[in-house]
Scaffold this motif. Structure first.
Motif, short mmCIF file in Angstrom:
data_model
loop_
_atom_site.label_atom_id
_atom_site.label_comp_id
_atom_site.label_asym_id
_atom_site.label_seq_id
_atom_site.Cartn_x
_atom_site.Cartn_y
_atom_site.Cartn_z
N ILE A 79 0.85 -1.18 0.00
CA ILE A 79 0.00 0.00 0.00
C ILE A 79 0.89 1.24 0.00
O ILE A 79 1.82 1.34 0.80
CB ILE A 79 -0.93 0.04 1.23
CG1 ILE A 79 -1.76 -1.25 1.32
CG2 ILE A 79 -1.85 1.24 1.18
CD1 ILE A 79 -2.58 -1.32 2.58
N TRP B 263 -1.56 6.86 0.34
CA TRP B 263 -2.92 6.30 0.40
C TRP B 263 -3.26 5.86 1.82
O TRP B 263 -4.38 6.05 2.29
CB TRP B 263 -3.02 5.14 -0.58
CG TRP B 263 -4.24 4.28 -0.44
CD1 TRP B 263 -4.26 2.93 -0.22
CD2 TRP B 263 -5.62 4.67 -0.52
NE1 TRP B 263 -5.55 2.48 -0.15
CE2 TRP B 263 -6.40 3.53 -0.32
CE3 TRP B 263 -6.24 5.89 -0.72
CZ2 TRP B 263 -7.79 3.56 -0.34
CZ3 TRP B 263 -7.63 5.93 -0.72
CH2 TRP B 263 -8.38 4.77 -0.54
N MET B 264 -2.27 5.30 2.54
CA MET B 264 -2.49 4.88 3.92
C MET B 264 -2.82 6.07 4.81
O MET B 264 -3.77 6.04 5.61
CB MET B 264 -1.24 4.16 4.45
CG MET B 264 -1.39 3.61 5.85
SD MET B 264 -2.23 2.04 5.86
CE MET B 264 -0.90 0.97 5.34
N ALA C 245 -6.29 7.37 4.06
CA ALA C 245 -7.33 6.50 4.64
C ALA C 245 -7.48 6.75 6.13
O ALA C 245 -8.60 6.83 6.66
CB ALA C 245 -6.99 5.04 4.36
N ALA D 93 -9.24 1.87 9.23
CA ALA D 93 -8.60 2.51 8.08
C ALA D 93 -7.57 1.61 7.42
O ALA D 93 -7.57 1.45 6.19
CB ALA D 93 -7.95 3.83 8.52
N VAL D 94 -6.67 1.02 8.21
CA VAL D 94 -5.59 0.23 7.61
C VAL D 94 -6.11 -1.04 6.93
O VAL D 94 -5.77 -1.30 5.77
CB VAL D 94 -4.50 -0.08 8.66
CG1 VAL D 94 -3.41 -0.96 8.05
CG2 VAL D 94 -3.88 1.20 9.19
N ALA E 5 -7.93 -0.02 3.81
CA ALA E 5 -6.99 0.39 2.76
C ALA E 5 -6.37 -0.84 2.11
O ALA E 5 -6.15 -0.88 0.89
CB ALA E 5 -5.91 1.29 3.35
N ALA F 201 -9.06 -2.35 -0.14
CA ALA F 201 -9.23 -1.50 -1.33
C ALA F 201 -8.06 -1.67 -2.29
O ALA F 201 -8.24 -1.68 -3.51
CB ALA F 201 -9.37 -0.04 -0.91
N SER F 202 -6.84 -1.80 -1.74
CA SER F 202 -5.67 -1.98 -2.60
C SER F 202 -5.76 -3.26 -3.41
O SER F 202 -5.44 -3.28 -4.61
CB SER F 202 -4.41 -1.97 -1.73
OG SER F 202 -3.25 -2.17 -2.50
#
Length: 363
Positions: free
Chosen positions: A301, A305-306, A309, A325-326, A329, A332-333
């Motif tokens: 990631i 982006w991290m 998020a 969030a993590v 993310a 989503a990745s």
């Protein structure tokens, strides 16, 4: 089903999920932590099953062992850690004032090095940072309330989390079979491949990165305490536990510890250099040894982006958003990479010639 209809269904499902998280964000914390704990402990339960334990007894043994370790650490270290953190927060304004005074005391030397105009700019920057630091310290209690960290939430977390983790672990295999049975038969193998990628990425986030985070906290707290830094235990734990935000733990820990070291050790610059060296050395070890060994390429990631998020979900969903969030993310990745692969296999990307340039066989 047409591709457009499939996309609309998945977008609708995502919107409903986001709305549900937002509506129930006030009560989700124990369930999110319990689910993360169950995911973390499931491999241990599976291992005990291989040793002829029943699923129920394996779950009971693993959870009791985990709770015993947590309670023991709580009893041994939390009073000392809490005392140091409270003391650090109370002492921070004085540290900031002391740093300002140091800057004034060394202003002739600074003027000689930088020149009067540049030194004035440095002094203005220090004053600005001082105001920001004092403002941040004043908002800490209110921010903790805003993100949902209150006494009632902590009590609910301690009571509900083990119960949620127990029942999820107990029925983990049944849930996996249930999800497997709901997958559309035509695309089952492809979806299972995506889920395996997500599982690998989530394992890297929760197990691998969680392990790095705990090792960071233990090293920083131990090293700073042995170096004799005031509140070294609290600063080290803050730096380590903030490491889940890319570069945040290192930056915050380095800034706090070096600032305290200036006040505590000046004019012994060797000690200030030692404190800074602890962070620089461990940043090298983390990036070149710990992260490749414990996390590897499973997350993949982008740090930007991290951070986005974390800030976005934290702003919308509070502390629950920070926890989600993590892993979100990471999911989503995986989905974005899958979407890119499918796009590159599609007619839209390849065109009518299937990827050819239209000049094959021409002179």
């Amino acid at each position: 089903m047409a591709l457009r209809n499939q996309v609309m269904i998945w977008i609708g499902f995502l919107v409903v999920l986001i709305l549900a998280i937002w509506v129930f964000r006030g009560i989700l914390l124990p369930f999110v932590v319990g689910a993360a704990l169950a995911y973390l402990l499931n491999p241990l339960v599976n291992q005990l099953q291989k040793w002829r334990f029943s699923r129920t007894w394996a779950t009971v043994v693993v959870l009791l062992l985990m709770l015993t370790i947590i309670i023991a650490l709580f009893v041994m270290f939390v009073p000392l850690i809490g005392q140091q953190i409270v003391g650090l927060i109370q002492r921070l304004p004085a540290y900031v004032s002391d740093l300002q005074q140091l800057a004034i005391d060394y202003s002739p030397t600074i003027n000689e090095w930088l020149g009067a105009e540049r030194a004035a700019q440095v002094q203005a920057s220090i004053n600005d940072l001082t105001r920001q630091a004092l403002g941040f310290i004043a908002t800490i209690p209110g921010e903790l309330v805003n993100i949902g960290i209150t006494g009632a939430v902590v009590v609910g977390l301690m009571v509900l989390t083990p119960v949620v983790a127990f029942y999820l672990l107990l029925d983990w295999e049944g849930m996996v079979r249930g999800i497997d049975g709901l997958l559309p038969k035509e695309h089952k193998s492809e979806i299972k491949g995506i889920l395996q990628e997500i599982d690998k990425s989530m394992a890297g986030v929760i197990r691998g990165q969680g392990g790095v985070l705990l090792i960071d906290a233990a090293f920083y707290a131990t090293a700073l305490s042995l170096a004799g830094l005031n509140y070294g235990l609290a600063v080290g734990l803050i730096a380590g536990l903030m490491s889940f935000i890319p570069y945040a733990g290192f930056t915050i820990g380095l800034g706090l510890s070096v600032g305290i070291a200036f006040v505590q050790f000046a004019p012994n610059w060797w000690m200030v250099g030692l404190i800074a060296g602890i962070f620089l050395f461990w940043q090298f070890i983390e990036g070149n040894v710990l992260y490749p060994k414990l996390v590897g390429s499973s997350i993949n990631i982008n740090p930007v982006w991290m951070m986005f998020a974390l800030l976005a979900l934290g702003a919308v969903f509070g502390f629950v958003g920070l926890l989600l969030a993590v892993p979100m993310a990471a999911i989503a990745s995986v989905l974005v990479r899958f979407g890119v692969r499918k796009y590159k296999e599609s007619y839209l990307y390849l065109g009518p010639n299937g990827g050819g340039d239209g000049n094959d066989g021409m002179a």
